[in-house]
Structures are given as C-alpha cells and as structure tokens.
Design an enzyme around this catalytic site. Sequence first.
Site, PDB file in Angstrom:
ATOM      1  N   ASN A  37       0.825  -1.220   0.000  1.00 56.92           N
ATOM      2  CA  ASN A  37       0.000   0.000   0.000  1.00 56.92           C
ATOM      3  C   ASN A  37       0.856   1.266   0.000  1.00 56.92           C
ATOM      4  OD1 ASN A  37       0.904   0.249   2.633  1.00 56.92           O
ATOM      5  ND2 ASN A  37      -1.106  -0.052   3.585  1.00 56.92           N
ATOM      6  N   ASP A  58      -3.911  -3.041  -0.208  1.00 60.46           N
ATOM      7  CA  ASP A  58      -3.790  -3.231   1.237  1.00 60.46           C
ATOM      8  C   ASP A  58      -4.124  -4.665   1.621  1.00 60.46           C
ATOM      9  OD1 ASP A  58      -4.596  -3.048   4.186  1.00 60.46           O
ATOM     10  OD2 ASP A  58      -3.893  -1.007   3.797  1.00 60.46           O
ATOM     11  N   ILE A  59      -3.354  -5.245   2.524  1.00 58.36           N
ATOM     12  CA  ILE A  59      -3.581  -6.632   2.930  1.00 58.36           C
ATOM     13  C   ILE A  59      -4.873  -6.803   3.724  1.00 58.36           C
ATOM     14  CG2 ILE A  59      -1.166  -7.332   2.891  1.00 58.36           C
ATOM     15  CD1 ILE A  59      -1.121  -6.914   5.964  1.00 58.36           C
ATOM     16  N   ALA A  79       4.255  -7.532   4.776  1.00 59.93           N
ATOM     17  CA  ALA A  79       3.516  -6.300   5.046  1.00 59.93           C
ATOM     18  C   ALA A  79       3.051  -6.286   6.497  1.00 59.93           C
ATOM     19  CB  ALA A  79       2.320  -6.194   4.108  1.00 59.93           C
ATOM     20  N   TYR A 146       2.525  -5.057  19.587  1.00 61.73           N
ATOM     21  CA  TYR A 146       3.205  -5.566  18.399  1.00 61.73           C
ATOM     22  C   TYR A 146       3.692  -7.000  18.608  1.00 61.73           C
ATOM     23  CZ  TYR A 146       6.862  -6.280  14.927  1.00 61.73           C
ATOM     24  OH  TYR A 146       7.645  -6.818  13.926  1.00 61.73           O
ATOM     25  N   LYS A 150       2.298 -10.518  16.668  1.00 66.11           N
ATOM     26  CA  LYS A 150       3.121 -11.479  15.944  1.00 66.11           C
ATOM     27  C   LYS A 150       2.960 -12.888  16.517  1.00 66.11           C
ATOM     28  CE  LYS A 150       4.896  -8.916  12.763  1.00 66.11           C
ATOM     29  NZ  LYS A 150       4.620  -9.215  11.344  1.00 66.11           N
ATOM     30  N   VAL A 190      17.410   1.254  15.591  1.00 61.26           N
ATOM     31  CA  VAL A 190      18.332   2.120  16.324  1.00 61.26           C
ATOM     32  C   VAL A 190      19.567   2.450  15.487  1.00 61.26           C
ATOM     33  CG1 VAL A 190      19.472   0.167  17.476  1.00 61.26           C
ATOM     34  CG2 VAL A 190      19.498   2.427  18.539  1.00 61.26           C
ATOM     35  N   PHE A 207      18.086   5.631  25.061  1.00 59.31           N
ATOM     36  CA  PHE A 207      17.100   5.402  26.115  1.00 59.31           C
ATOM     37  C   PHE A 207      17.669   4.360  27.065  1.00 59.31           C
ATOM     38  CE2 PHE A 207      14.681   6.968  22.514  1.00 59.31           C
ATOM     39  CZ  PHE A 207      13.871   7.929  23.104  1.00 59.31           C
ATOM     40  N   ARG A 214      21.787  -6.123  21.925  1.00 58.34           N
ATOM     41  CA  ARG A 214      20.947  -6.519  20.810  1.00 58.34           C
ATOM     42  C   ARG A 214      21.728  -7.417  19.849  1.00 58.34           C
ATOM     43  NH1 ARG A 214      17.974  -4.868  23.964  1.00 58.34           N
ATOM     44  NH2 ARG A 214      16.314  -3.292  23.786  1.00 58.34           N
TER      45      ARG A 214
END
Length: 317
Positions: A37, A58-59, A79, A146, A150, A190, A207, A214
């Site tokens: 999209n 759009d999905i 997406a 989020y 998932k 980041v 932060f 990571r």
Amino acid sequence: MVNIIRQVLVTGGAGFIGSHSVELLLAQGFRVRVLDNLSSGSLDNLPNHDRLEVIKGDIRDAECVRSAIQGMSHCLHLAAQVSVSRSVEDPVASAEQNIIGAVTVMQAAAEAGITRLVYASSAAVYGIPTQLPIFEKSSAAPLSPYGLEKWVDERYATLFESIHGLSSLGLRYFNVYGPRQDPHSPYAGVIARFLDCLLDHRSPTLFGDGRQTRDFVYVGDVARANLAALLGHQQGVCNVATGQRIDLLELLDLLADLTDCHLHVSQQPPRSEDIRDSWGDTQRLSAWLGITPDWTLKEGLAALVAEARRRRHLASA
C-alpha cells in the site's frame, strides 16, 4: 540453487526487508508480484524488471489480496505495522494490520492452494528472556501489542496448517539493519537513527544506560533466510539472528569510528516496551535453512555507512 519456484507474491515488497528480498528472488530467476500500500515502502526501492509486477493495495482488503495471490505458487508475507511504540499508542490500528491483515493473507493463500507461505514474525514475541541466547522453544511473553500480534499470527499459521494443510514458516527476525531503512520513519531501527544523527553531526539519543544488548542481523542475510524458507518445508518458527550480541554504547563507538564523528550522547529514561537483552540462538536457522550469516556487524555497518553517504551525495547533487 535449483529454481523450483515460478511465481512469488511478496506483500510489503516495496519496504526495507521486502525490497531486498525481491531483488534476491529476481536474481534467482523467479517471477515476483509485489502487493504494497506504499504507506511506508517506496517504489524507488524496487528495480525495473520484466519479471516484476507491482500492485498497490492493502492486505486488509480481502478482494485485493485474493486477486493478487491468483496464479502464485508461493507467498512471502512481510507487510505489517512494525513500530513497537505505535502499537502501544494505537493498538487497534496495529492489530488491524498485523492480525486481520495476516489472517486475510493466510485465508487467501489457503483458498488459492499456495504451496508455501513464509511470514515475518519477530523476536518481540519473547518479551523479557528467561535465558540467553533465546531459543525458539523459549516461552512467549510479549511486552507490547506488536509482540502479541506477531505471536497471534504464529498461532493462526499453526491453525491454518491443521485445518487447511497450509505449509508455513514464521521467521522471528531480531534487529534487522541495512540500506533503505528510513531513519526518519517511526519504523526505523536504532542503527538507522544513530547513523543519521552522526552524519548530521547531531547528538544521538540513548534510552537507558546504553548497556542493553541486541543481536543485529544484516538485511542481506535476512533476504537469504526468506528465500531459503520459501524453498524449504519446515513448519513452525525459526529465529533469524546472528548468534552474537553487542551493547548500544559499543555500537555507537563502532559507528562513530566509521563516520569519524564522535559526539556526546543524549541519554533519556528507558522505555517500558524495551527489553534489556536480546540474543538469538541460530541452531535452527542453520539446521533448517542452511543459513549462516555472511555479514559481520562491522562489515554490515561499513556497507550501510557507504550507502548512506552515497544517497546523501546524490540528494545534494
């Protein structure tokens, strides 16, 4: 590599990970159809190619997805709404894209008899790890909408395999970085934000104390994992990581050396949705997909810095 895929639908194919995956698929001789999209992706990320077709859509639009998947043998579903902070600020909109959108793709794939579905999951499903490195069998305890979205997608994929026989593999990406990751986007990682600050001679913002770790994986290696997963038959989930970790202060030092820009760091309180440590086990990545990351962090950062400088030069010319 034997080309056994003829037609691949890539949702989100104009985005950061998507465009690198599309390039690799085309290089391997596949025909690719992109559904995007363009809310965060860009057509500028995609090459002009006679085996590439792009559909703007759009999905969450079931008719659009059903139309796009017709004639395809495989689907790479990338997406998504990928900003953790945005999912906290607007969980309804995030869930619409990441759950309803994903289920819409899965349903269309099942109806169309797709041979193989590979979809983007995330290390965010793990939450605060109970052990390091993090294995796929580690417990899921997401800290953000989020991450939860998932995890729900993974449950749906398991259900669709049981009900419809849809072969799928969810790839739990760790911290992906590389060219085409827009530093000004709310989706930016980041590394992209740090590099943008250093090239502009602005103080980067950290932060927390900067000692959080990571596992950074280069986007080219992620594209290779996507391709291997499409060619494979394993089902369930698989980490896409390097099996190495670095803290953010060390990362900043590496970027400062590569850009020859050493600046004072602005520190802010830690964010509630951020975990302290992330480090992925890669045994399944190697055993299932035959993938060992090609790029070291220093090599990947050097390539990213060179590309960022090239783009800035072109923009100012």
